[in-house]
Design a protein around this motif. Sequence first.
Motif, PDB file in Angstrom:
ATOM      1  N   ALA A   1      11.875   5.654  -4.930  1.00 41.04           N
ATOM      2  CA  ALA A   1      10.453   5.805  -5.264  1.00 41.04           C
ATOM      3  C   ALA A   1       9.633   6.139  -4.021  1.00 41.04           C
ATOM      4  O   ALA A   1       8.767   7.016  -4.049  1.00 41.04           O
ATOM      5  CB  ALA A   1       9.928   4.534  -5.920  1.00 41.04           C
ATOM      6  N   GLY A   2       9.906   5.446  -2.915  1.00 37.50           N
ATOM      7  CA  GLY A   2       9.176   5.715  -1.675  1.00 37.50           C
ATOM      8  C   GLY A   2       9.411   7.118  -1.169  1.00 37.50           C
ATOM      9  O   GLY A   2       8.472   7.799  -0.721  1.00 37.50           O
TER      10      GLY A   2
ATOM     11  N   LEU B   1       0.981   2.445  -0.846  1.00 39.71           N
ATOM     12  CA  LEU B   1       1.277   1.344  -1.764  1.00 39.71           C
ATOM     13  C   LEU B   1       2.712   1.414  -2.271  1.00 39.71           C
ATOM     14  O   LEU B   1       3.392   0.381  -2.396  1.00 39.71           O
ATOM     15  CB  LEU B   1       0.302   1.372  -2.945  1.00 39.71           C
ATOM     16  CG  LEU B   1      -1.154   1.030  -2.642  1.00 39.71           C
ATOM     17  CD1 LEU B   1      -2.018   1.245  -3.880  1.00 39.71           C
ATOM     18  CD2 LEU B   1      -1.276  -0.415  -2.149  1.00 39.71           C
ATOM     19  N   THR B   2       3.189   2.629  -2.560  1.00 42.70           N
ATOM     20  CA  THR B   2       4.549   2.789  -3.078  1.00 42.70           C
ATOM     21  C   THR B   2       5.588   2.410  -2.030  1.00 42.70           C
ATOM     22  O   THR B   2       6.564   1.705  -2.324  1.00 42.70           O
ATOM     23  CB  THR B   2       4.794   4.241  -3.530  1.00 42.70           C
ATOM     24  OG1 THR B   2       3.784   4.625  -4.460  1.00 42.70           O
ATOM     25  CG2 THR B   2       6.156   4.379  -4.203  1.00 42.70           C
ATOM     26  N   VAL B   3       5.392   2.882  -0.803  1.00 44.42           N
ATOM     27  CA  VAL B   3       6.363   2.602   0.260  1.00 44.42           C
ATOM     28  C   VAL B   3       6.395   1.117   0.594  1.00 44.42           C
ATOM     29  O   VAL B   3       7.474   0.519   0.735  1.00 44.42           O
ATOM     30  CB  VAL B   3       6.030   3.427   1.524  1.00 44.42           C
ATOM     31  CG1 VAL B   3       6.904   2.982   2.697  1.00 44.42           C
ATOM     32  CG2 VAL B   3       6.260   4.909   1.245  1.00 44.42           C
TER      33      VAL B   3
ATOM     34  N   VAL C   1      11.050   9.257 -13.195  1.00 45.78           N
ATOM     35  CA  VAL C   1      12.464   9.243 -13.586  1.00 45.78           C
ATOM     36  C   VAL C   1      13.310   8.674 -12.453  1.00 45.78           C
ATOM     37  O   VAL C   1      14.191   7.836 -12.674  1.00 45.78           O
ATOM     38  CB  VAL C   1      12.939  10.668 -13.957  1.00 45.78           C
ATOM     39  CG1 VAL C   1      14.456  10.702 -14.147  1.00 45.78           C
ATOM     40  CG2 VAL C   1      12.241  11.146 -15.218  1.00 45.78           C
ATOM     41  N   GLY C   2      13.046   9.131 -11.229  1.00 42.66           N
ATOM     42  CA  GLY C   2      13.797   8.634 -10.084  1.00 42.66           C
ATOM     43  C   GLY C   2      13.649   7.129  -9.914  1.00 42.66           C
ATOM     44  O   GLY C   2      14.634   6.408  -9.697  1.00 42.66           O
TER      45      GLY C   2
ATOM     46  N   GLY D   1       3.183  -1.328  -6.070  1.00 47.20           N
ATOM     47  CA  GLY D   1       4.048  -0.171  -5.880  1.00 47.20           C
ATOM     48  C   GLY D   1       3.972   0.789  -7.057  1.00 47.20           C
ATOM     49  O   GLY D   1       3.869   2.006  -6.876  1.00 47.20           O
ATOM     50  N   TRP D   2       4.008   0.245  -8.271  1.00 45.70           N
ATOM     51  CA  TRP D   2       3.883   1.095  -9.472  1.00 45.70           C
ATOM     52  C   TRP D   2       2.492   1.735  -9.534  1.00 45.70           C
ATOM     53  O   TRP D   2       2.358   2.900  -9.922  1.00 45.70           O
ATOM     54  CB  TRP D   2       4.134   0.277 -10.733  1.00 45.70           C
ATOM     55  CG  TRP D   2       5.587   0.017 -11.001  1.00 45.70           C
ATOM     56  CD1 TRP D   2       6.244  -1.176 -10.903  1.00 45.70           C
ATOM     57  CD2 TRP D   2       6.567   0.985 -11.396  1.00 45.70           C
ATOM     58  NE1 TRP D   2       7.577  -1.006 -11.203  1.00 45.70           N
ATOM     59  CE2 TRP D   2       7.801   0.296 -11.513  1.00 45.70           C
ATOM     60  CE3 TRP D   2       6.534   2.352 -11.648  1.00 45.70           C
ATOM     61  CZ2 TRP D   2       8.987   0.935 -11.892  1.00 45.70           C
ATOM     62  CZ3 TRP D   2       7.705   2.998 -12.021  1.00 45.70           C
ATOM     63  CH2 TRP D   2       8.913   2.294 -12.142  1.00 45.70           C
TER      64      TRP D   2
END
Length: 320
Positions: free
Chosen positions: A104-105, A146-148, A268-269, A285-286
């Motif tokens: 995701a990151g 935020l995702t990382v 998807v990943g 993160g989401w």
Amino acid sequence: MTSASTTHSHHRVIGYLFALGAGATWGTTGPLSTGLYSLMPATSIGFWRVLIGTIALTIWGVAFRRDLFKADRKGWLIVGLGGGAMVALFEIAYQFAIGGVGVAGAAALLYTAPVMVAVLARVILKEALTPTRIALAVLVMVGVALTVTGGSNAGAEAARMGVTAGIAGGLLSALSYALTSLMGRYAAPRYGVVKVLFLEAVGGVVLIWIALAIWGKAPAPPPSGAAWRGLLGLAAGSVIAANLLFFGAMKRIEAAPASVAATIEPVVGAMLALLLFSQRLTALGWLGLLMVISGVAAGYLLEGLKKQLDAEAEEAGRPV
């Protein structure tokens, strides 16, 4: 509803499905790469991924399109060498991103590419950098952060990449993607999208091998049947099928909605990484991933709307 309008609507639905399929297939890159880290060096994965895809394109060209191999000197220099260098940078850097900050990151960092395109287009092509583009860029960058920080690289421990290397790899892969996009604006109208893809791939294979050999990490052959199966799946999906699906979408719908539909890729990943490797995202993160996708999708929609308005103004004889 007339037969013609029904057919047109049917074609558009197929176009959106193709674009969604392309995005979903691109989304398998991270999870499949993660699964390969325990089988072979991470730095070799990109080389074999592109090589297998290039061989497949070559076979297709021999069978159906011999002019695929014809290009002038400028094409080989700009697309083969320049584009190939960007492919090489992307393939090596993106593996560092996946291994360092998780699927995701890595995808979120890669999606900073449209932001870089907007900035580079301002510097190189003198395109306007509007307040809306700046606001969307800020939205994307906050979402990436935020995702990382809310992600995980579980399952990728064998790659032995740190978070710092992962962030650097993600930003370098985004930069290479952005530069490739700018080059494509010049090359695609002159040589065609498929030929550009082929020339880039050929140059990429050669330059990846040279770069890794100089680095002392020459591409290692897949050591097992499982590694070969993983690489074949990676090439068949994220190189061949994804591009064919996206090209099919572009024939049926405009570039902007096709690109928006393809932003399903990081979702998807992230879902596959969660299911296969327990790479969990926190609530923030989401939220960050949603912000990245929203910012990029909005940018594509605004770009498509601008092109439509410009075309209508030109048809009406008004200054754009």
